[in-house]
Design a protein around this motif. Structure first.
Motif, mmCIF file in Angstrom:
data_model
loop_
_atom_site.group_PDB
_atom_site.id
_atom_site.type_symbol
_atom_site.label_atom_id
_atom_site.label_comp_id
_atom_site.label_asym_id
_atom_site.label_seq_id
_atom_site.Cartn_x
_atom_site.Cartn_y
_atom_site.Cartn_z
ATOM 1 N N PRO A 178 -32.820 -21.361 -7.673
ATOM 2 C CA PRO A 178 -32.963 -21.935 -6.326
ATOM 3 C C PRO A 178 -31.713 -22.686 -5.909
ATOM 4 C CG PRO A 178 -34.254 -23.185 -7.925
ATOM 5 C CD PRO A 178 -33.751 -21.968 -8.634
ATOM 6 N N ARG A 179 -31.419 -22.640 -4.617
ATOM 7 C CA ARG A 179 -30.251 -23.330 -4.065
ATOM 8 C C ARG A 179 -30.656 -24.583 -3.291
ATOM 9 N NH1 ARG A 179 -29.229 -17.846 -3.722
ATOM 10 N NH2 ARG A 179 -27.282 -17.151 -4.669
ATOM 11 N N THR A 180 -31.825 -25.066 -3.536
ATOM 12 C CA THR A 180 -32.316 -26.254 -2.845
ATOM 13 C C THR A 180 -31.473 -27.473 -3.205
ATOM 14 O OG1 THR A 180 -34.559 -25.355 -2.964
ATOM 15 C CG2 THR A 180 -34.338 -27.711 -2.490
ATOM 16 N N VAL A 308 -37.965 -28.550 -5.049
ATOM 17 C CA VAL A 308 -37.881 -27.090 -5.093
ATOM 18 C C VAL A 308 -39.111 -26.460 -4.445
ATOM 19 C CG1 VAL A 308 -37.863 -25.105 -6.658
ATOM 20 C CG2 VAL A 308 -36.362 -27.045 -7.105
ATOM 21 N N ASP A 311 -39.234 -26.433 -0.528
ATOM 22 C CA ASP A 311 -38.296 -25.561 0.171
ATOM 23 C C ASP A 311 -38.914 -24.172 0.334
ATOM 24 O OD1 ASP A 311 -36.205 -24.144 1.200
ATOM 25 O OD2 ASP A 311 -34.762 -24.641 -0.375
ATOM 26 N N ASN A 314 -37.488 -20.686 -1.224
ATOM 27 C CA ASN A 314 -37.567 -20.279 -2.626
ATOM 28 C C ASN A 314 -38.716 -19.304 -2.852
ATOM 29 O OD1 ASN A 314 -35.397 -21.855 -3.614
ATOM 30 N ND2 ASN A 314 -36.687 -23.676 -3.583
#
Length: 376
Positions: A178-180, A308, A311, A314
């Motif tokens: 994940p890029r959160t 996470v 968001d 994701n």
């Protein structure tokens, strides 16, 4: 002149929040099963508990309980709709025949029912992980006596079990991290009421007076200290012990300046005063510091996992992967805690008692801010 009360413009109605995407997936799936009941056999591990709306929960439970009519009968007569209403209404009072027609109109394509089911399961996955993270946060921020660490680690194990159960439902794929943006770590509690500062200063002064304990406390790290100044002092002691150099208040002060000890304005005399009140057992104070560090890391892990799950970008696999990575950081602190508190080989370990004095030990407090620059 004041406005008269209860004027019409004083009441502002808020815009209703939009329905989440999963609501439309639930309607589409139920509409598909009303149109083609036999498709319920193609939905995989979907249960009533996965639905977000109680009425949808009751309706799907009725669909699983009832036997679908034959295709020829279903085309000619509303037997299926009548049976669903009779079965589900006791558990969903607001359910009407009109709403069943709304569900049918909400289904773009009945053949896509398995895809709708996967969406619903994915949403429940997000909520399940988030709930486990909330329980971990609660355990870390409201320690349960007499063993708060055991309670926190039980919650961490429960979160890990949830992730293990969910991992098999969603296939792995590239780009699963994940890029959160992660939330900042929670602040450390260094208030006078917590006793954190006093415990850390007692550990440092006792270790400086009896440095032989440092070889037995390799499970403690500078980052475990809530006060940055104290972490730098402990790093200085550890460096001296690693090199086999003499350790006392003066040598620690000299080593500390190479770690940025004096950059914040702390004076050498204040450091010497801090290290001048040894008391009790360094191992005892060290375990208290490590316990606080474990609770802090558990709190940070729970916040990480919750961020996470909050968001929507994701995927379910990203949720599982990101949550597992967060737990890995907590596992490193857990291993050190277990090493520090494991029983001695000859029998159960006796925890050293705090020093007995006429009054409480109150080391002199000094400014608690310092640079954590690495050693030059």
């Amino acid at each position: 002149m004041p406005k008269p009360p209860n004027r019409e413009e004083d009441f502002v109605l808020e815009e209703p929040s939009p329905d989440p995407p999963v609501r439309f997936a639930e309607q589409a799936l139920l509409g598909a099963l009303i149109l083609e009941p036999l498709r319920i056999k193609t939905l995989g591990p979907l249960g009533p508990e996965h639905f977000s709306v109680p009425m949808h929960d009751a309706l799907f439970a009725a669909m699983r309980t009832l036997t679908p009519p034959a295709a020829a009968v279903h085309v000619r007569e509303p037997v299926w709709i009548t049976s669903l209403l009779e079965q589900a209404r006791p558990h969903a009072r607001g359910l009407t025949a009109s709403y069943l027609h709304t569900l049918v109109a909400s289904c773009p394509e009945p053949a896509h029912a398995p895809a709708y089911a996967r969406m619903i399961v994915a949403n429940r996955t997000r909520l399940t992980i988030r709930n486990a993270a909330e329980q971990l946060i609660q355990a870390a921020t409201h320690p349960a006596p007499p063993n708060p660490c055991a309670h926190v680690l039980d919650r961490a194990d429960a979160l890990a079990a949830v992730l293990d159960n969910l991992a098999g439902l969603f296939p792995s794929h590239p780009g699963s991290v994940p890029r959160t943006p992660l939330p900042p770590p929670p602040p450390r509690d260094a208030s006078p009421e917590s006793g954190t500062v006093e415990v850390e200063q007692l550990l440092l002064s006792t270790a400086a007076a009896r440095p032989a304990c440092l070889s037995e406390m390799r499970w403690l790290r500078p980052e475990d200290f809530a006060v940055p100044l104290h972490g730098v002092l402990y790093r200085s002691m550890s460096s001296l012990a690693y090199r086999g150099d003499p350790i006392d208040a003066v040598t620690v002060l000299w080593e500390g300046q190479h770690h940025g000890l004096l950059d914040s304005g702390t004076t050498p005399q204040e450091v010497l005063d801090l290290l001048a009140t040894p008391a009790g057992s360094a191992e005892h104070w060290g375990e208290q510091i490590l316990q606080r560090a474990l609770l802090h890391h558990a709190h940070a892990t729970g916040l990480h996992v919750r961020a996470v799950t909050n968001d929507p970008a994701n995927t379910p696999h990203q949720l599982v992967t990101g949550s597992r990575r967060a737990l890995a950081d907590l596992s490193a602190v857990r291993a050190r805690w277990q090493h520090a508190t494991r029983p001695a080989p000859s029998g159960p370990r006796r925890k050293p008692a705090p020093p007995s004095r006429a009054g409480p030990v109150t080391p002199r407090l000094i400014p608690a801010t310092v640079s954590t620059r690495t050693s030059r």
